[in-house]
Design a protein around this motif. Sequence first.
Motif, short mmCIF file in Angstrom:
data_model
loop_
_atom_site.label_atom_id
_atom_site.label_comp_id
_atom_site.label_asym_id
_atom_site.label_seq_id
_atom_site.Cartn_x
_atom_site.Cartn_y
_atom_site.Cartn_z
N CYS A 77 64.72 -28.26 28.90
CA CYS A 77 63.38 -28.08 29.50
C CYS A 77 63.39 -28.48 30.97
O CYS A 77 63.97 -29.51 31.33
CB CYS A 77 62.34 -28.89 28.73
SG CYS A 77 62.17 -28.30 27.04
N THR A 78 62.72 -27.69 31.80
CA THR A 78 62.69 -27.98 33.23
C THR A 78 61.51 -28.89 33.59
O THR A 78 61.50 -29.53 34.63
CB THR A 78 62.61 -26.66 34.02
OG1 THR A 78 61.81 -25.73 33.28
CG2 THR A 78 63.98 -26.08 34.24
N LEU A 79 60.50 -28.91 32.73
CA LEU A 79 59.37 -29.83 32.95
C LEU A 79 59.04 -30.49 31.61
O LEU A 79 58.89 -29.81 30.60
CB LEU A 79 58.14 -29.05 33.46
CG LEU A 79 56.87 -29.88 33.64
CD1 LEU A 79 56.99 -30.80 34.86
CD2 LEU A 79 55.64 -28.99 33.79
N VAL A 80 58.93 -31.81 31.63
CA VAL A 80 58.62 -32.56 30.41
C VAL A 80 57.34 -33.37 30.67
O VAL A 80 57.28 -34.15 31.62
CB VAL A 80 59.79 -33.50 30.03
CG1 VAL A 80 59.45 -34.30 28.76
CG2 VAL A 80 61.08 -32.72 29.84
N VAL A 81 56.33 -33.13 29.86
CA VAL A 81 55.04 -33.80 30.05
C VAL A 81 54.70 -34.58 28.78
O VAL A 81 54.72 -34.02 27.68
CB VAL A 81 53.93 -32.77 30.36
CG1 VAL A 81 52.59 -33.46 30.53
CG2 VAL A 81 54.27 -31.96 31.62
N GLY A 82 54.43 -35.86 28.93
CA GLY A 82 54.10 -36.70 27.78
C GLY A 82 52.60 -36.82 27.61
O GLY A 82 51.88 -37.10 28.57
N ALA A 128 63.17 -20.75 32.20
CA ALA A 128 62.54 -22.08 32.23
C ALA A 128 61.80 -22.38 30.92
O ALA A 128 61.29 -21.48 30.26
CB ALA A 128 61.57 -22.15 33.40
N ARG A 129 61.79 -23.66 30.57
CA ARG A 129 61.04 -24.12 29.39
C ARG A 129 60.30 -25.39 29.74
O ARG A 129 60.80 -26.21 30.52
CB ARG A 129 61.98 -24.44 28.23
CG ARG A 129 62.44 -23.23 27.50
CD ARG A 129 63.41 -23.55 26.39
NE ARG A 129 64.11 -22.33 26.00
CZ ARG A 129 63.56 -21.38 25.23
NH1 ARG A 129 62.36 -21.55 24.74
NH2 ARG A 129 64.23 -20.29 24.95
N VAL A 130 59.12 -25.55 29.14
CA VAL A 130 58.33 -26.75 29.35
C VAL A 130 58.20 -27.47 28.01
O VAL A 130 58.05 -26.81 26.98
CB VAL A 130 56.93 -26.37 29.89
CG1 VAL A 130 55.97 -27.55 29.86
CG2 VAL A 130 57.03 -25.82 31.32
N ALA A 131 58.28 -28.80 28.02
CA ALA A 131 58.08 -29.57 26.79
C ALA A 131 56.81 -30.40 26.90
O ALA A 131 56.55 -31.02 27.93
CB ALA A 131 59.27 -30.49 26.55
N LEU A 132 56.03 -30.40 25.84
CA LEU A 132 54.87 -31.29 25.73
C LEU A 132 55.20 -32.27 24.62
O LEU A 132 55.48 -31.86 23.49
CB LEU A 132 53.61 -30.49 25.39
CG LEU A 132 53.28 -29.34 26.35
CD1 LEU A 132 52.00 -28.64 25.92
CD2 LEU A 132 53.15 -29.86 27.79
N VAL A 133 55.19 -33.56 24.95
CA VAL A 133 55.71 -34.57 24.02
C VAL A 133 54.54 -35.41 23.47
O VAL A 133 53.73 -35.93 24.24
CB VAL A 133 56.73 -35.47 24.75
CG1 VAL A 133 57.33 -36.48 23.78
CG2 VAL A 133 57.82 -34.64 25.40
N PHE A 134 54.50 -35.53 22.17
CA PHE A 134 53.43 -36.26 21.49
C PHE A 134 54.01 -37.45 20.73
O PHE A 134 55.09 -37.34 20.14
CB PHE A 134 52.69 -35.33 20.52
CG PHE A 134 52.03 -34.16 21.21
CD1 PHE A 134 50.69 -34.21 21.56
CD2 PHE A 134 52.77 -33.02 21.52
CE1 PHE A 134 50.08 -33.14 22.22
CE2 PHE A 134 52.17 -31.95 22.17
CZ PHE A 134 50.84 -32.01 22.52
N GLY A 135 53.26 -38.54 20.70
CA GLY A 135 53.78 -39.78 20.11
C GLY A 135 53.40 -40.00 18.65
O GLY A 135 52.80 -39.14 18.00
#
Length: 254
Positions: A74-79, A110-117
């Motif tokens: 992923c090129t952008l990782v957003v938590g 490109a890939r973006v990741a949205l990270v959840f806890g």
Amino acid sequence: MLDRIRFVLIGTSHPGNIGAAARAMHNMGASDLALVAPRCTAVTADSISRASGADHLVNGAQVVETLEQAVADCTLVVGASARSRTLPWPMITPRDLGARLPGELADREARVALVFGREDSGLTNAELQRCHAHVHIPTNPDFSSLNLAAAVQVLAYECRLAWLAGQESQREEPAQPLANHAELEHYFTHLERTLVTIGFHDPAMPRQLMARLRRFTLRARPERMELNILRGILSDTEKLAAERSGNKVRHREE
Ligand code: SAH
């Protein structure tokens, strides 16, 4: 664009939340689900029932041990974070996230990741510090923690809105080229001449008529093709006017 947004759920404990997150994603057209060290079995009767038709996302989810493995490409990782942490980090709103997506995903690789806890403790500081930015869903400050699948729903919805806006602006692109300045000026000259011929416009008493018609036409940003249609109407109007005045002249001569 939507299939290049990966929803990463870390340490989820309730299979129902995995199913409900998959449903939220599928409702919004997203499909890439990754589970990092889930603390439950992902595919259970509960997760399948909560997925309510999106079970292919649950069954197809990539299951890995670490966040690094889940987001390596992923090129952008957003938590996604329910609360602010000790160390300030770039914070964005869900709407900002949507606005960034078309640019971030313009490159087809490109890939973006949205990270959840985790449901009980969210994301660790170490995990948050592996993210380019944090996204917080604005909430009642006294009750800021959404259910995991609800948080996935809100962000997936913003992703969809951004994608739809992109589709809309593509559709708004004129199919035909717009008229250029010279073509518009020819049209205005032709229009004025015709309006004078049919007696609608008196250049001695202009009353801002041409200025108003100009403003109206320029506001519409006409395509070349549309201007050609209007000029065709003007030419026919001139022809009719000429025929009529010719008839009158002939009448008088008779
Ligand atoms: N009790 C945890 C929150 C768990 S909710 C805590 O206080 O951190 C599970 C996950 O849903 C969170 O880790 C986060 O990724 C997401 N989430 C919940 N509420 C959110 C909010 N208001 N904004 C952004 N993400 C949120």
